[in-house]
Each structure stands twice: as structure tokens, then as C-alpha cells.
Design a protein around this motif. Structure first.
Motif, PDB file in Angstrom:
ATOM      1  N   LEU A  24       1.330  -2.601   3.641  1.00 31.46           N
ATOM      2  CA  LEU A  24       0.133  -2.118   2.952  1.00 31.46           C
ATOM      3  C   LEU A  24      -1.048  -3.099   3.041  1.00 31.46           C
ATOM      4  CD1 LEU A  24      -0.321   0.573   1.617  1.00 31.46           C
ATOM      5  CD2 LEU A  24       0.109  -0.470  -0.581  1.00 31.46           C
ATOM      6  N   PRO A  25      -0.827  -4.413   2.793  1.00 26.84           N
ATOM      7  CA  PRO A  25      -1.986  -5.328   2.876  1.00 26.84           C
ATOM      8  C   PRO A  25      -2.697  -5.318   4.232  1.00 26.84           C
ATOM      9  CG  PRO A  25      -0.154  -6.411   1.790  1.00 26.84           C
ATOM     10  CD  PRO A  25       0.372  -5.118   2.304  1.00 26.84           C
TER      11      PRO A  25
ATOM     12  N   PHE B  90      11.344  -6.949  11.678  1.00 33.67           N
ATOM     13  CA  PHE B  90      12.209  -7.500  10.631  1.00 33.67           C
ATOM     14  C   PHE B  90      12.850  -6.378   9.813  1.00 33.67           C
ATOM     15  CE2 PHE B  90      12.634  -9.186   6.265  1.00 33.67           C
ATOM     16  CZ  PHE B  90      13.594 -10.140   6.518  1.00 33.67           C
TER      17      PHE B  90
ATOM     18  N   VAL C  65       3.531 -13.734   7.955  1.00 35.85           N
ATOM     19  CA  VAL C  65       4.644 -12.788   8.076  1.00 35.85           C
ATOM     20  C   VAL C  65       5.507 -13.098   9.293  1.00 35.85           C
ATOM     21  CG1 VAL C  65       5.159 -10.383   8.603  1.00 35.85           C
ATOM     22  CG2 VAL C  65       3.689 -10.958   6.711  1.00 35.85           C
TER      23      VAL C  65
ATOM     24  N   PRO D 267       5.716  -1.204   1.834  1.00 34.19           N
ATOM     25  CA  PRO D 267       5.215  -2.275   0.960  1.00 34.19           C
ATOM     26  C   PRO D 267       4.804  -3.531   1.724  1.00 34.19           C
ATOM     27  CG  PRO D 267       7.252  -1.369   0.096  1.00 34.19           C
ATOM     28  CD  PRO D 267       7.075  -0.775   1.441  1.00 34.19           C
ATOM     29  N   LEU D 268       5.553  -3.851   2.796  1.00 31.11           N
ATOM     30  CA  LEU D 268       5.191  -5.050   3.557  1.00 31.11           C
ATOM     31  C   LEU D 268       3.894  -4.832   4.328  1.00 31.11           C
ATOM     32  CD1 LEU D 268       8.586  -6.223   5.121  1.00 31.11           C
ATOM     33  CD2 LEU D 268       7.568  -6.856   2.963  1.00 31.11           C
TER      34      LEU D 268
ATOM     35  N   VAL E 180      10.399   3.363   4.050  1.00 32.39           N
ATOM     36  CA  VAL E 180      10.419   2.959   2.636  1.00 32.39           C
ATOM     37  C   VAL E 180      10.304   1.438   2.516  1.00 32.39           C
ATOM     38  CG1 VAL E 180      11.904   2.802   0.591  1.00 32.39           C
ATOM     39  CG2 VAL E 180      11.681   4.958   1.792  1.00 32.39           C
ATOM     40  N   LEU E 181      11.031   0.724   3.386  1.00 32.37           N
ATOM     41  CA  LEU E 181      10.994  -0.734   3.326  1.00 32.37           C
ATOM     42  C   LEU E 181       9.753  -1.306   3.992  1.00 32.37           C
ATOM     43  CD1 LEU E 181      14.657  -1.828   4.072  1.00 32.37           C
ATOM     44  CD2 LEU E 181      13.551  -1.492   1.899  1.00 32.37           C
ATOM     45  N   ALA E 182       9.258  -0.609   5.012  1.00 29.04           N
ATOM     46  CA  ALA E 182       8.144  -1.182   5.785  1.00 29.04           C
ATOM     47  C   ALA E 182       6.808  -1.009   5.065  1.00 29.04           C
ATOM     48  CB  ALA E 182       8.093  -0.544   7.170  1.00 29.04           C
TER      49      ALA E 182
END
Lengths: 235, 228
Positions: free
Chosen positions: A185-186, A161, A221, A182-183, A178-180
Motif C-alpha cells: 500500500l505505501p 517475499f 524492503v 498491506p506491504l 491478502v498478504l501483499a
């Protein structure tokens, strides 16, 4: 009008597989993503193996340090190669043709499967080497393999995505991680914790919470990005 | 309408002054905390709440943008994110100061510290993405899609991970026992502070939307003048 024979549109599954097949074939011709991923993974493995190795850390620290290092290798290898599925389409100007020839749902599923295939290849290459170089011993193999599987499905879904987004932005290479991050991390936090449990506990039930969390993440997700993909791809 | 707004603004300013006085002079420090450190709850928790609220507002406007394709919704989402990152930084810093007083370390990767950093990363990535796209409609669509994707992943670190790992963080307001455990003075100041911070956010948010509208109208007029 009646002279025109109705064109039967292929189903979602068939067209997804067609996209996957196209991607695998074009990847096989150049092998750019595969070689980038594997060379990067190999270089990091050598560095980690040389600097940390099995002997340089005390026995009780090993499960923690090793599970973090394993996922760092997997994660950053993924970041070097997984954006190519969409960035390449935009750069070579084939994105418009792809938009015309397949529904966006099929494109997303096909690209996701292509990235999963790529990631599986990396795991098949990295994990045995890592186990050998670091003398990392796994106490519970089913848990270890399930964590790897669920972790990489989440990694592939979020990266596919994100790749679709960055392929339309400036500074694609820099924007992708940079965008990936934060998505991702969990699931990465959960996968590291799960790998540590797999290295120390012999019962699969010890990692049940982590498996549930990863499964929930993968489901949520994959569904959310599947639904949002249409807007991104047609932009 | 303008008079009502002005009145509300004065009321908010006055309320903030009363809350600050109440937080330092009226409410007694809670028993289980080091010294006066429990007073930070009146500022830290509302800031963290607004940081999440702003993200919720940004996500709602992102969803509305994808549905109706109105540029106002995109401007609203961006404005909420800009305000959200400010409150997120404030919540992180105040939390870190509290951690130093309470646990003698500015940062110890408590699950709640980790989750506020994740929110900070999401805000940063969202605003970074907006900076990397020139064309307004493409910027709006892609950043809306990203905000919504981030919106579904944030709860995993927010709620799931703190339950998997033990946390030093004091119980959140709605705790596992399902009731508010605060003495009356603390409760009064705390909830009025939360209400005031929420009102502050919506006031700043309405100013931001007004500025965006003026900028958009001015650039439109500029284009028309150039065309004429």
C-alpha cells in the motif's frame, strides 16, 4: 582426503544468475506466468479503456483517474503472476532440490530478478497500450519512467517475499494478495501520486519527495526481505 | 506475588474510573474544537497508541522467535496481534465518530485515517496467515517473518505519507514544534489515560499468555495420555 579436489562454490552473483537463468528457461518452456500476466493485463486494459476511455471524464479529472487506473492494472497483473516463482517450486516438488543446490540468498536474488523481468515485460506491454487507449499525456517523461522503475522494484521485492511465504501456506492463490496488499500500500499510494504529478508538472523537481519515498521503500524492503528470506525458505 | 497482582488490578480499575470521570467532568473542552468533541482525545489517542504498541510487541516477539525458536515467543506475538486488532478497531471507530462531528464526514481518507486502515490490514493479513498454516513451527516461522516485513513497511504510511500530504488531523502529541501544547487539566487526564490504557494492554497481554500456556500444557498432557 587430499585426493578429493576442493569443490569451489560459485559466488553469490553467479548462483543468483544461475537461478534466474533456470527460471527464465522453465518459464520460456511453458510461458504460463507470462501469458497469465499479459492476458489479464490486456483484459483489464480493454475493460478500462471501454468503460472509462479518454472521452468519458473531464479534462481536469484525467491525471488523477488515469494514474490510479494505470497502477491498478499493473498491481493486479502482478498479483496474478508473481507468486508462481515459489508456488510452482512447491507444487512440482522441486523446492527441496533448489534448497540443496543454492544458498537462500542466491535463490532470493534470482527469483527477485526473474519477477522483475516478468514485471518489466508487463510494463513494456501495458504502458504504451494504456497511453494510447486513454490518450494519457505525460508532461515529465523522466519522472514518469523513474516512478515506474522504482514502483516496480518495490512491487517485485515485496511480492517475491510474499510468494515465498504463501507457497508454504494453504489457499495460496487467495493468501497472496491478502498478504501483499498491506506491504504494498505505501509504495502504491506514492506511485499513484507520483504518476499524477508526472502527468501535470513538467519539472522533475515537483516529484522529488515521491521519488525519495519510493527509493527509501525499495531500499528498506529489499534489505529486510533479503534478510528474512532465509528463515522462510528453509522452513 | 499474587497479592501484588491483585492490588495492581484493583488500582488499574480504580484509575480507569477516575480517568473517565476526569475526562468528562474535570477537563475543559479545548477551544478550537466543535462542542465537547475534544474529549475523545482521552480515549482515541491512547487506543491508537496501544494499537501501535501491540504491533511493536508482536514484532519484538517475532524477532525473538526467529532468533531462539521458542514457541512461547510465537504465542506472545499472536496474542499481542489479537489484542492489537481490537484496539485498532476501537481507534478507527472513535476517530471516525470524531471526524463526523468535526469535519461532518465519517471518512475522508485523511492520511491518518489511511494509516490506521493500513495497520488494520496488516493485523488482518497476519492473523489470516496464521489461520492458513496448520503445522505449529511452520506457522510460527512464516508469520514471524511476515510480521517483521510488515513492521518495516508500516512506518512509510505512518510517518512519511502524512508529511507529504496535508492533513486535517489535529497535531499529534509530539508535533513539528517539538512540545506538548495542552492546558494542564487536559494534559493530566490525557497522560494518565495513556498510562492506564498501556497498563490495560499489558494486563490483558499477560492473561493471554497465561491462557496460551495452559492450552499448550493441556494439549501436551493429552498427547502423553494418548501415547501411554
Amino acid at each position: 582426503m587430499s585426493a578429493v579436489s576442493p569443490v569451489s562454490r560459485p559466488g553469490l552473483f553467479t548462483s543468483s544468475l544461475a537461478v534466474l537463468q533456470k527460471d527464465l528457461r522453465s518459464e520460456w518452456r511453458t510461458r504460463i506466468a507470462v501469458s497469465a500476466l499479459l492476458l489479464f493485463a490486456f483484459a483489464v486494459l480493454i475493460l478500462v479503456g471501454y468503460a472509462v476511455g479518454p472521452a468519458n471524464i473531464s479534462k481536469e479529472d484525467r491525471p488523477v483517474v488515469h494514474s490510479v487506473l494505470l497502477w491498478i492494472v499493473i498491481f493486479f497483473s502482478a498479483m496474478t503472476g508473481l507468486s508462481r516463482v515459489f508456488v510452482h517450486e512447491e507444487e512440482s516438488g522441486t523446492a527441496a532440490a533448489l534448497r540443496l543446490s543454492a544458498p537462500s540468498a542466491a535463490v532470493y536474488l534470482g527469483k527477485l530478478l526473474a519477477n522483475l523481468a516478468l514485471l518489466t515485460l508487463v510494463l513494456v506491454f501495458v504502458v504504451p497500450l494504456f497511453l494510447a487507449l486513454m490518450s494519457f499525456s505525460v508532461a515529465c517523461w523522466p519522472l514518469f519512467l523513474l516512478i515506474l522503475l522504482l514502483g516496480s522494484v518495490g512491487l517485485a521485492a515485496a511480492s517475491t517475499f510474499t510468494a515465498a511465504i504463501v507457497s508454504k501456506a494453504a489457499a495460496k492463490g487467495a493468501m497472496f494478495p491478502v498478504l501483499a496488499i498491506p506491504l504494498l500500500l505505501p509504495p502504491l499510494v506514492a506511485a499513484v501520486a507520483g504518476t499524477r504529478i508526472a502527468a501535470t508538472e513538467s519539472e522533475i523537481s515537483a516529484g522529488l519527495d515521491i521519488l525519495q519515498l519510493l527509493l527509501a521503500y525499495d531500499g528498506v524492503v529489499t534489505t529486510a526481505t533479503f534478510l528474512l528470506f532465509d528463515a522462510v525458505f528453509r522452513e | 506475588m499474587g497479592n501484588v497482582r491483585l492490588l495492581l488490578q484493583w488500582f488499574l480499575g480504580l484509575a480507569m474510573v477516575v480517568i473517565i470521570l476526569g475526562a468528562f467532568l474535570w477537563a475543559r473542552p479545548a477551544a478550537s474544537f466543535v462542542g465537547q468533541s475534544s474529549r475523545i482525545v482521552f480515549f482515541h489517542v491512547p487506543q491508537a497508541w496501544v494499537a501501535f504498541l501491540a504491533f511493536l510487541v508482536a514484532a519484538i516477539h517475532s524477532g525473538l522467535y526467529l532468533k531462539h525458536r521458542r514457541i512461547e515467543n510465537d504465542e506472545a506475538a499472536a496474542g499481542a496481534a489479537r489484542l492489537g486488532i481490537v484496539f485498532c478497531v476501537l481507534a478507527t471507530v472513535t476517530g471516525s465518530i470524531f471526524a463526523k462531528v468535526m469535519w461532518n464526514s465519517y471518512w475522508n481518507w485523511d492520511p491518518r485515517e489511511t494509516s490506521i486502515v493500513l495497520l488494520l490490514l496488516v493485523y488482518g493479513a497476519y492473523l489470516g496467515l496464521r489461520g492458513a498454516i496448520e503445522e505449529p513451527e511452520r506457522k510460527a516461522t512464516l508469520s514471524a517473518a511476515y510480521a517483521l516485513a510488515a513492521f518495516v513497511t508500516v512506518p512509510f504510511l505512518m510517518f512519511a505519507v502524512p508529511r507529504l500530504y496535508s492533513s486535517l488531523h489535529p497535531d499529534t502529541v509530539i508535533n513539528a514544534r517539538g512540545k506538548v501544547e495542552m492546558s494542564t487539566d487536559i494534559r493530566v487526564v490525557f497522560f494518565s489515560s495513556t498510562a492506564a490504557f498501556t497498563a490495560l494492554f499489558f494486563w490483558l497481554f499477560s492473561l493471554d499468555r497465561k491462557v496460551s500456556r495452559i492450552v499448550r500444557e493441556a494439549s501436551l498432557r493429552h498427547e502423553q495420555e494418548l501415547a501411554a
